[in-house]
Design a protein around this motif. Structure first.
Motif, mmCIF file in Angstrom:
data_model
loop_
_atom_site.group_PDB
_atom_site.id
_atom_site.type_symbol
_atom_site.label_atom_id
_atom_site.label_comp_id
_atom_site.label_asym_id
_atom_site.label_seq_id
_atom_site.Cartn_x
_atom_site.Cartn_y
_atom_site.Cartn_z
ATOM 1 N N TYR A 87 8.778 13.979 5.826
ATOM 2 C CA TYR A 87 7.667 13.851 4.884
ATOM 3 C C TYR A 87 7.134 15.242 4.562
ATOM 4 O O TYR A 87 7.163 16.148 5.398
ATOM 5 C CB TYR A 87 6.529 13.023 5.479
ATOM 6 C CG TYR A 87 6.762 11.523 5.432
ATOM 7 C CD1 TYR A 87 6.093 10.732 4.508
ATOM 8 C CD2 TYR A 87 7.652 10.914 6.301
ATOM 9 C CE1 TYR A 87 6.293 9.367 4.458
ATOM 10 C CE2 TYR A 87 7.871 9.545 6.261
ATOM 11 C CZ TYR A 87 7.181 8.776 5.338
ATOM 12 O OH TYR A 87 7.396 7.428 5.281
ATOM 13 N N GLU A 113 0.822 -1.203 0.000
ATOM 14 C CA GLU A 113 0.000 0.000 0.000
ATOM 15 C C GLU A 113 0.858 1.257 0.000
ATOM 16 O O GLU A 113 1.918 1.303 0.611
ATOM 17 C CB GLU A 113 -0.929 0.013 1.211
ATOM 18 C CG GLU A 113 -1.948 -1.121 1.188
ATOM 19 C CD GLU A 113 -3.033 -0.931 2.226
ATOM 20 O OE1 GLU A 113 -3.083 0.154 2.837
ATOM 21 O OE2 GLU A 113 -3.832 -1.860 2.417
ATOM 22 N N ASN A 114 0.361 2.265 -0.726
ATOM 23 C CA ASN A 114 0.940 3.609 -0.702
ATOM 24 C C ASN A 114 2.337 3.697 -1.312
ATOM 25 O O ASN A 114 3.135 4.537 -0.922
ATOM 26 C CB ASN A 114 0.995 4.152 0.732
ATOM 27 C CG ASN A 114 -0.356 4.175 1.399
ATOM 28 O OD1 ASN A 114 -1.379 4.359 0.741
ATOM 29 N ND2 ASN A 114 -0.385 3.971 2.697
ATOM 30 N N HIS A 168 7.817 11.752 10.342
ATOM 31 C CA HIS A 168 6.914 10.618 10.555
ATOM 32 C C HIS A 168 7.789 9.380 10.648
ATOM 33 O O HIS A 168 8.522 9.063 9.710
ATOM 34 C CB HIS A 168 5.930 10.497 9.381
ATOM 35 C CG HIS A 168 4.892 9.450 9.571
ATOM 36 N ND1 HIS A 168 3.697 9.699 10.214
ATOM 37 C CD2 HIS A 168 4.851 8.144 9.206
ATOM 38 C CE1 HIS A 168 2.969 8.595 10.234
ATOM 39 N NE2 HIS A 168 3.653 7.642 9.626
ATOM 40 N N ASN A 169 7.738 8.695 11.793
ATOM 41 C CA ASN A 169 8.634 7.554 12.029
ATOM 42 C C ASN A 169 10.100 7.930 11.773
ATOM 43 O O ASN A 169 10.846 7.194 11.115
ATOM 44 C CB ASN A 169 8.241 6.361 11.147
ATOM 45 C CG ASN A 169 6.900 5.770 11.546
ATOM 46 O OD1 ASN A 169 6.456 5.933 12.682
ATOM 47 N ND2 ASN A 169 6.241 5.094 10.622
ATOM 48 N N TYR A 229 1.763 8.011 2.986
ATOM 49 C CA TYR A 229 0.735 7.777 3.995
ATOM 50 C C TYR A 229 -0.527 8.546 3.630
ATOM 51 O O TYR A 229 -0.478 9.619 3.019
ATOM 52 C CB TYR A 229 1.216 8.207 5.390
ATOM 53 C CG TYR A 229 2.204 7.247 6.013
ATOM 54 C CD1 TYR A 229 1.771 6.169 6.781
ATOM 55 C CD2 TYR A 229 3.568 7.412 5.807
ATOM 56 C CE1 TYR A 229 2.677 5.282 7.346
ATOM 57 C CE2 TYR A 229 4.483 6.530 6.380
ATOM 58 C CZ TYR A 229 4.025 5.460 7.138
ATOM 59 O OH TYR A 229 4.932 4.582 7.683
ATOM 60 N N ASP A 230 -1.653 7.959 4.007
ATOM 61 C CA ASP A 230 -2.961 8.623 3.903
ATOM 62 C C ASP A 230 -3.246 9.108 2.475
ATOM 63 O O ASP A 230 -3.614 10.266 2.271
ATOM 64 C CB ASP A 230 -3.028 9.790 4.887
ATOM 65 C CG ASP A 230 -4.472 10.231 5.144
ATOM 66 O OD1 ASP A 230 -5.382 9.461 4.813
ATOM 67 O OD2 ASP A 230 -4.675 11.346 5.655
#
Length: 372
Positions: A262, A200-201, A257-258, A215-216
């Protein structure tokens, strides 16, 4: 219509409504007129071919609404038409037909490999409790290269080594190594012998995979910057324990992020003048950055259109008169225009020029005239 439960998209959760992500509703709203006619097709049997347009398989979906008659006969007829009916043993065929009444089922004489529901190849090896995927097919799907290391039985991608095996002059890589380097998870269906890579993504830049996941994507996408710094010419300035990212003097907003930097997709698009396509069903993001064309120590703007490279008309003429196309043997169908009406020529139609070098993502392309 959109809805407040995105997880329900693609499931049998309604009484007949077409449920969509809000993002897709907004996109359609701009291009669909009132009273537009649409056709909803009930199609249970779908023929799919691999990344090379070869090796057909049949994917059958359950008849949830009991609208299809003689489905078993139709499956067998389609398999015969594809030339794979006799390659599937009768006992297994009967089992697959029975299964197709309950769930999506793949009909193939071999193991099949999918990435986010897209059929990639049926050239898979199973050895020592491990699946190995045809490396060339995998490379083609993501637009990448995994160069082999001489004498090591390994290839490399993203600075990491991947074990590969060679069988009948074809190279294969393990699905575990794929997960380790790119991310995601594989899911194996023992009933129809299909292996699905759920990633995903993921992000493509000019049709080539960029390491790192977004993400998202559905609501407010954010994009990892680490592997975009070089192809997008992002400048890093470090002072007093602070890091500033800039492009042509303009600061790029980012957050962590992590423990990775980003940026909002909208900011990336605006700052770099690139285009973005979000594929909600395929769960990936496409970024397109027009390349710089370097020729005779000069830099020109290029364009990518329908996966074709177009170069500035001024490369062959400093006079920007479209009527000169005939003088240079350029057909008008080989031209596209930017927002200012400036022409660009399809590079493949320029027989006197060739590409001599480019970066990984084709953001910088070096060309020269062919020798006589």
């Amino acid at each position: 219509h959109g809805n407040s439960n995105p997880a329900s998209i693609g499931t049998f959760a309604s009484a007949g409504c077409v449920r969509m992500y809000e993002r897709d509703v907004q996109e359609l709203y701009k291009i669909i007129s009132y009273y537009e006619s649409v056709k909803i097709q009930y199609e249970l049997l779908k023929v799919e071919r691999d990344v090379d347009g070869e090796n057909p398989i049949l994917v059958v979906y359950p008849d949830y609404y009991s609208m299809e008659e003689n489905i078993a006969d139709k499956i067998e007829n389609k398999l015969t038409e594809l030339g794979i009916h006799n390659q599937i043993k009768k006992e297994r065929l009967d089992k697959l037909i029975n299964q197709s009444n309950k769930e999506k089922t793949v009909f193939s004489s071999k193991y099949t490999y999918f990435i986010n529901n897209k059929y990639v190849t049926n050239d898979i090896l199973y050895a020592d409790d491990m699946f190995y995927i045809n490396k060339r097919k995998f490379e083609k799907f993501f637009g990448i290269e995994l160069p082999s290391i001489y004498g090591e039985n390994k290839c490399v991608y993203g600075g990491q080594k991947i074990y590969e095996i060679v069988v009948e002059n074809k190279k294969y890589i393990s699905y575990k190594d794929i997960e380790k380097i790119i991310g995601g998870k594989h899911k194996y269906n023992a009933n129809d012998q299909s292996l699905e890579y759920c990633l995903e993504n993921y992000i493509l830049l000019n049709n080539k995979l960029v390491l790192g996941l977004g993400y998202d994507l559905i609501n407010s996408p954010i994009v990892p910057l680490k592997n975009l710094i070089k192809p997008l010419d992002i400048d890093i300035q470090i002072s007093k324990n602070t890091t500033k990212l800039t492009y042509k003097g303009e600061e790029i907003k980012y957050s962590y992020h992590n423990d990775e930097a980003y940026a909002q997709l909208n900011d990336i698009v605006e700052t770099f003048g690139i285009t973005a396509n979000i594929h909600t069903s395929g769960r990936y993001l496409e970024l397109f950055s027009d390349p710089l064309i370097i020729y005779n120590d000069s830099i020109y703007k290029g364009k990518i259109h329908d996966n074709e490279l177009y170069v500035s008309y001024s490369i062959i003429s400093n006079v920007f008169n479209i009527n000169e196309c005939n003088v240079f043997g350029i057909n008008s169908s080989s031209l596209i225009y930017n927002e200012y009406g400036f022409p660009y020529i399809k590079f493949s139609d320029l027989d006197d020029y060739k590409i001599i070098n480019s970066d990984i993502y084709n953001t910088k392309i070096y060309i020269e005239k062919k020798s006589l």
